[in-house]
Write a protein that holds these residues in place. Structure first.
Motif, PDB file in Angstrom:
ATOM      1  N   ASN A 133       0.871  -1.173   0.000  1.00  0.00           N
ATOM      2  CA  ASN A 133       0.000   0.000   0.000  1.00  0.00           C
ATOM      3  C   ASN A 133       0.909   1.223   0.000  1.00  0.00           C
ATOM      4  O   ASN A 133       1.653   1.444   0.961  1.00  0.00           O
ATOM      5  CB  ASN A 133      -0.888   0.025   1.250  1.00  0.00           C
ATOM      6  N   ALA A 134       0.886   1.989  -1.051  1.00  0.00           N
ATOM      7  CA  ALA A 134       1.830   3.104  -1.175  1.00  0.00           C
ATOM      8  C   ALA A 134       1.230   4.208  -2.030  1.00  0.00           C
ATOM      9  O   ALA A 134       0.046   4.175  -2.372  1.00  0.00           O
ATOM     10  CB  ALA A 134       3.148   2.595  -1.756  1.00  0.00           C
ATOM     11  N   GLU A 135       2.072   5.185  -2.357  1.00  0.00           N
ATOM     12  CA  GLU A 135       1.603   6.368  -3.105  1.00  0.00           C
ATOM     13  C   GLU A 135       2.211   6.450  -4.492  1.00  0.00           C
ATOM     14  O   GLU A 135       2.318   7.529  -5.068  1.00  0.00           O
ATOM     15  CB  GLU A 135       1.932   7.640  -2.318  1.00  0.00           C
ATOM     16  N   GLY A 136       2.634   5.314  -5.031  1.00  0.00           N
ATOM     17  CA  GLY A 136       3.151   5.299  -6.385  1.00  0.00           C
ATOM     18  C   GLY A 136       4.659   5.281  -6.506  1.00  0.00           C
ATOM     19  O   GLY A 136       5.201   5.305  -7.609  1.00  0.00           O
ATOM     20  N   GLN A 137       5.375   5.213  -5.363  1.00  0.00           N
ATOM     21  CA  GLN A 137       6.827   5.360  -5.379  1.00  0.00           C
ATOM     22  C   GLN A 137       7.581   4.088  -5.017  1.00  0.00           C
ATOM     23  O   GLN A 137       8.813   4.093  -4.967  1.00  0.00           O
ATOM     24  CB  GLN A 137       7.247   6.485  -4.424  1.00  0.00           C
ATOM     25  N   VAL A 138       6.875   2.990  -4.757  1.00  0.00           N
ATOM     26  CA  VAL A 138       7.553   1.797  -4.231  1.00  0.00           C
ATOM     27  C   VAL A 138       8.615   1.251  -5.177  1.00  0.00           C
ATOM     28  O   VAL A 138       9.717   0.898  -4.749  1.00  0.00           O
ATOM     29  CB  VAL A 138       6.531   0.701  -3.861  1.00  0.00           C
ATOM     30  N   GLU A 139       8.309   1.193  -6.461  1.00  0.00           N
ATOM     31  CA  GLU A 139       9.302   0.653  -7.398  1.00  0.00           C
ATOM     32  C   GLU A 139      10.565   1.521  -7.410  1.00  0.00           C
ATOM     33  O   GLU A 139      11.690   1.003  -7.389  1.00  0.00           O
ATOM     34  CB  GLU A 139       8.725   0.536  -8.806  1.00  0.00           C
ATOM     35  N   ALA A 140      10.381   2.836  -7.417  1.00  0.00           N
ATOM     36  CA  ALA A 140      11.536   3.745  -7.401  1.00  0.00           C
ATOM     37  C   ALA A 140      12.324   3.603  -6.098  1.00  0.00           C
ATOM     38  O   ALA A 140      13.563   3.609  -6.103  1.00  0.00           O
ATOM     39  CB  ALA A 140      11.074   5.191  -7.580  1.00  0.00           C
ATOM     40  N   ASP A 141      11.612   3.464  -4.973  1.00  0.00           N
ATOM     41  CA  ASP A 141      12.298   3.286  -3.694  1.00  0.00           C
ATOM     42  C   ASP A 141      13.071   1.970  -3.674  1.00  0.00           C
ATOM     43  O   ASP A 141      14.206   1.919  -3.200  1.00  0.00           O
ATOM     44  CB  ASP A 141      11.288   3.312  -2.544  1.00  0.00           C
ATOM     45  N   ALA A 142      12.450   0.912  -4.191  1.00  0.00           N
ATOM     46  CA  ALA A 142      13.117  -0.390  -4.219  1.00  0.00           C
ATOM     47  C   ALA A 142      14.393  -0.327  -5.060  1.00  0.00           C
ATOM     48  O   ALA A 142      15.416  -0.918  -4.705  1.00  0.00           O
ATOM     49  CB  ALA A 142      12.166  -1.455  -4.751  1.00  0.00           C
ATOM     50  N   LYS A 143      14.352   0.418  -6.144  1.00  0.00           N
ATOM     51  CA  LYS A 143      15.554   0.593  -6.971  1.00  0.00           C
ATOM     52  C   LYS A 143      16.612   1.386  -6.220  1.00  0.00           C
ATOM     53  O   LYS A 143      17.797   1.038  -6.228  1.00  0.00           O
ATOM     54  CB  LYS A 143      15.190   1.300  -8.282  1.00  0.00           C
ATOM     55  N   ARG A 144      16.188   2.449  -5.553  1.00  0.00           N
ATOM     56  CA  ARG A 144      17.123   3.323  -4.837  1.00  0.00           C
ATOM     57  C   ARG A 144      17.837   2.589  -3.713  1.00  0.00           C
ATOM     58  O   ARG A 144      19.017   2.829  -3.436  1.00  0.00           O
ATOM     59  CB  ARG A 144      16.349   4.525  -4.282  1.00  0.00           C
ATOM     60  N   PHE A 145      17.130   1.655  -3.068  1.00  0.00           N
ATOM     61  CA  PHE A 145      17.713   0.927  -1.938  1.00  0.00           C
ATOM     62  C   PHE A 145      18.441  -0.345  -2.364  1.00  0.00           C
ATOM     63  O   PHE A 145      18.963  -1.069  -1.524  1.00  0.00           O
ATOM     64  CB  PHE A 145      16.622   0.573  -0.919  1.00  0.00           C
ATOM     65  N   SER A 157      -0.192  -0.122  -4.613  1.00  0.00           N
ATOM     66  CA  SER A 157      -1.649   0.064  -4.583  1.00  0.00           C
ATOM     67  C   SER A 157      -2.089   1.303  -5.345  1.00  0.00           C
ATOM     68  O   SER A 157      -3.148   1.307  -5.994  1.00  0.00           O
ATOM     69  CB  SER A 157      -2.137   0.147  -3.134  1.00  0.00           C
ATOM     70  N   HIS A 158      -1.311   2.370  -5.287  1.00  0.00           N
ATOM     71  CA  HIS A 158      -1.675   3.610  -5.978  1.00  0.00           C
ATOM     72  C   HIS A 158      -1.732   3.398  -7.491  1.00  0.00           C
ATOM     73  O   HIS A 158      -2.601   3.945  -8.171  1.00  0.00           O
ATOM     74  CB  HIS A 158      -0.659   4.703  -5.640  1.00  0.00           C
ATOM     75  N   ILE A 159      -0.836   2.578  -7.984  1.00  0.00           N
ATOM     76  CA  ILE A 159      -0.753   2.345  -9.429  1.00  0.00           C
ATOM     77  C   ILE A 159      -1.825   1.371  -9.913  1.00  0.00           C
ATOM     78  O   ILE A 159      -2.445   1.584 -10.957  1.00  0.00           O
ATOM     79  CB  ILE A 159       0.657   1.855  -9.803  1.00  0.00           C
ATOM     80  N   VAL A 160      -2.094   0.325  -9.135  1.00  0.00           N
ATOM     81  CA  VAL A 160      -3.072  -0.678  -9.590  1.00  0.00           C
ATOM     82  C   VAL A 160      -4.495  -0.320  -9.178  1.00  0.00           C
ATOM     83  O   VAL A 160      -5.449  -0.934  -9.652  1.00  0.00           O
ATOM     84  CB  VAL A 160      -2.710  -2.096  -9.100  1.00  0.00           C
TER      85      VAL A 160
END
Length: 240
Positions: A133-145, A157-160
């Motif tokens: 459950n997020a605001e559309g940034q999880v993929e970018a955060d996962a890449k950054r980390f 969740s925001h995207i789907v």
């Protein structure tokens, strides 16, 4: 009489915040401290369990359904109260929390053993997915980390357009992975959102309870994602 053989496990699903990446409690302790009231990061982390209890009690009460936006307000109030922060400061703290989070997610601390566990699961041949459950940034955060490379699918969740505990978000993950609900396991850190959502989708779930303080629900709990599943030949992952 023959017993039906359990399908082979093919995939492991994970929540993001509080499961793979954790709140920066050190930063929040500094932000929420005031003159004469210095907050301790570990105490603030322990207090966060009161927020989880509040969100569980809200969502599991008759008539409250799956309205997670209102539930997160209960989470924050419960957390701040347990941390000893006066009610008149709740709004100020919430505003500051939101501002920092929008700038760069506050769920930013990848704790020891997470990378190693994901590497072991991936090397063992399991498909891996994030369901958050997020605001559309999880993929970018996962890449950054440095986490994204381990995952075949990342569901935000925001995207789907659907959020846990609605089982449809899990069904999206299953469809994209090409597996059935009885071929996966999931773990997350909030019972009413993560565990109940997964179970509604027919998925076996574990509850992350890193400090053994999740005392208000009876469910199988694990301290770390490495315990989600035992890998054959390795004594360090799981307890199945």
């Amino acid at each position: 009489m023959s017993s039906k053989k359990k399908p082979k496990l093919k995939a492991l699903l994970f929540d993001f915040g509080g499961t793979l990446a954790f709140l920066d409690f050190e930063l929040l302790a500094r932000e929420f401290s005031r003159e004469g009231r210095k907050l301790d990061a570990l105490a603030l982390e322990h207090a966060e369990y009161a927020g989880r209890e509040a969100i569980d009690r809200h969502l599991m009460s008759p008539g409250n359904g799956q309205a997670t936006s209102a539930a997160y307000e209960h989470f924050f109030r419960g957390w701040m109260t347990a941390a000893g922060i006066p009610e008149e400061e709740f709004q100020e703290c919430a505003t500051r929390f939101g501002a920092i989070h929008r700038e760069a997610t506050l769920w930013r601390v990848v704790r020891p053993g997470v990378f190693e566990a994901l590497e072991a699961f991936k090397s063992a041949g399991y498909k891996l997915a994030i369901v958050s459950n997020a605001e559309g940034q999880v993929e970018a955060d996962a890449k950054r980390f440095g986490l994204a490379k381990y995952f075949d699918v990342i569901i935000d969740s925001h995207i789907v357009g659907v959020a846990k505990p609605d089982p449809r978000i899990f069904q999206i993950a299953l469809e994209r992975l090409g597996v059935g609900p009885d071929e996966v396991k999931f773990t997350g850190d909030i019972y009413s959102i993560d565990v109940e959502g997964a179970r509604a989708a027919g998925i076996e779930a574990r509850l992350i309870d890193q400090h053994r303080r999740y005392t208000w629900v009876e469910h199988e709990k694990i301290l770390h994602i490495r315990e989600l599943h035992r890998i054959e030949g390795s004594g360090s992952y799981g307890r199945d």
